[in-house]
Enzyme design. Sequence first.
Site, PDB file in Angstrom:
ATOM      1  CG  PHE A  98      -2.369   1.032   1.028  1.00  0.00           C
ATOM      2  CD1 PHE A  98      -3.579   1.224   0.167  1.00  0.00           C
ATOM      3  CD2 PHE A  98      -1.500   2.882   2.182  1.00  0.00           C
ATOM      4  CE1 PHE A  98      -4.125   2.524   0.045  1.00  0.00           C
ATOM      5  CE2 PHE A  98      -1.945   3.459   1.872  1.00  0.00           C
ATOM      6  CZ  PHE A  98      -3.297   3.811   0.919  1.00  0.00           C
TER       7      PHE A  98
ATOM      8  CG  ASP B 193       5.493   4.062   2.265  1.00  0.00           C
ATOM      9  OD1 ASP B 193       5.602   4.755   3.094  1.00  0.00           O
ATOM     10  OD2 ASP B 193       4.705   3.945   0.802  1.00  0.00           O
TER      11      ASP B 193
ATOM     12  CE  LYS C 173      -0.725   6.304   7.455  1.00  0.00           C
ATOM     13  NZ  LYS C 173      -0.298   5.533   6.430  1.00  0.00           N
TER      14      LYS C 173
HETATM   15  C1  LIG Z   1      -0.735   5.530   4.957  1.00  0.00           C
HETATM   16  C2  LIG Z   1       0.341   5.178   3.950  1.00  0.00           C
HETATM   17  C3  LIG Z   1       0.130   5.937   2.607  1.00  0.00           C
HETATM   18  C4  LIG Z   1      -0.399   7.296   2.411  1.00  0.00           C
HETATM   19  O1  LIG Z   1      -0.528   8.145   2.981  1.00  0.00           O
HETATM   20  P1  LIG Z   1      -1.381   9.418   2.999  1.00  0.00           P
HETATM   21  O2  LIG Z   1      -1.396  10.617   4.409  1.00  0.00           O
HETATM   22  O3  LIG Z   1      -2.615   7.943   3.680  1.00  0.00           O
HETATM   23  O4  LIG Z   1      -1.670   9.763   1.459  1.00  0.00           O
HETATM   24  C5  LIG Z   1       1.479   5.208   1.998  1.00  0.00           C
HETATM   25  N1  LIG Z   1       2.091   4.510   2.144  1.00  0.00           N
HETATM   26  C6  LIG Z   1       2.226   3.687   3.319  1.00  0.00           C
HETATM   27  C7  LIG Z   1       3.021   2.679   3.566  1.00  0.00           C
HETATM   28  C8  LIG Z   1       1.408   4.212   4.350  1.00  0.00           C
HETATM   29  O5  LIG Z   1       0.822   3.967   5.866  1.00  0.00           O
END
Ligand SMILES: *Cc1c(COP(=O)(O)O)cnc(C)c1O
Length: 421
Positions: free
Chosen positions: A144, A230, A260
């Site tokens: 994701f 990520d 986040k």
């Molecule tokens: C939450 C998340 C995203 C997306 O972040 P948003 O601020 O919701 O756009 C991307 N990668 C990972 C691993 C995430 O947990």
Amino acid sequence: MSEPTAGETTAGAEDLAARYSRSMLGVFGAPQRVLVRGEGALVWDAQGREYLDLLGGIAVNALGHAHPSLVAAMTKQVESLAHVSNFFATPTQIELAETLLRLAEAPEGSGVFFTNSGTESNEAAFKLARRTERPRILALENAFHGRTMGALALTHKEAYRAPFEPLPGGVEFVPPNDTDALARALAPGDVGALFLEPIQGEAGVVPLDAEYLRAARELTAQHGTLLILDEVQTGIARTGHWFAHQGVDGVVPDVMTLAKGLGGGFPIGAVIAYGPRARALLQPGQHGTTFGGNPLGAAVALSVLGTIAEDDLLGNARRTGQHLADRILDLAATDPRVLGIRGEGLLRGIALADPVAPQVVSAALEAGFIINAANPCTLRLAPPLIITSDQLDAFVDALPGLLDAASAPADTEPAPTEKRS
Ligand SMILES: *Cc1c(COP(=O)(O)O)cnc(C)c1O
């Protein structure tokens, strides 16, 4: 004249729920509660009920709610300069970039680009990957990376992707923890980047093997492919390391994406390009943002990072996270409905034997705990980094009863002995 807090009555809460469904696009489904205030790891809903927040806005509220340092930093900055355009620099922005490079242990010649969210960080990383001028990009099955078009192209789940195709092309998915499959995919030498989450959060808090991460680093280096980590969910002390990959010897990425926890609730993200090669991929004029890295966001992020360091929240994440894991493993030894626990520090997935996680989440909410079902068999916990072992104990003590309630037939009182298979 001061008005009462919106909806601190049952009638008020119902009214807010109706106004929500009338006024908001229905992409999130019905909200579980209307929340009106928070303090530390606690929040209160519109009816005045108290909850222990074990989700932290999905790994965002690193310092919990209404932390005095965050309030002070935000107030002080907004009193002087909240925003300038990226035609100008500010001292807070420069200091945040330097602080992130230092915490990331990034080499000379590294650089930072600020964004406003995780998906935007991954968009920027995607553009960076395109600039390698290689046609293929790899991501993992179950990955994701966000909901905007580029990040969505890197996201595996068909239900998220299908309604929006065609997505940006060139992305292929390989199975997690399969070094041979990765080696085969990289072998032609035409892969610009490999995107990995050190722990696949949305997939159910599923960590990649340390061996796989090391192999991924070695293979990408060998083939001149960028390793893009990520760490949107795993970064900012969440796992007890500033960034999760720092817990794995020999793994330094070429690019890392963050968001986040970085702003502790203020929307700010970052992309770190490690070293001159990665940094040089985006040239003047090739990317931009209006809000990204504004002085308000930067001041708030600096206060988050400063508070984590001063209050040893890295240590707290490790200690309380381990305490939670030990308690869950004790429970799993006697309760067959609990299989175990995955993850690290304060990013945890509790594995259930039956697909009742959504029902457990509802029962938990009724009992005053906010958690999340990452998938039907996994409860996700990502509490504020200020959480205490006592607060986590309260949840673990309640968990058997929550499982009872989750397996009870609908519309009746919990039947403690029955288990729905
Ligand atoms: C939450 C998340 C995203 C997306 O972040 P948003 O601020 O919701 O756009 C991307 N990668 C990972 C691993 C995430 O947990």
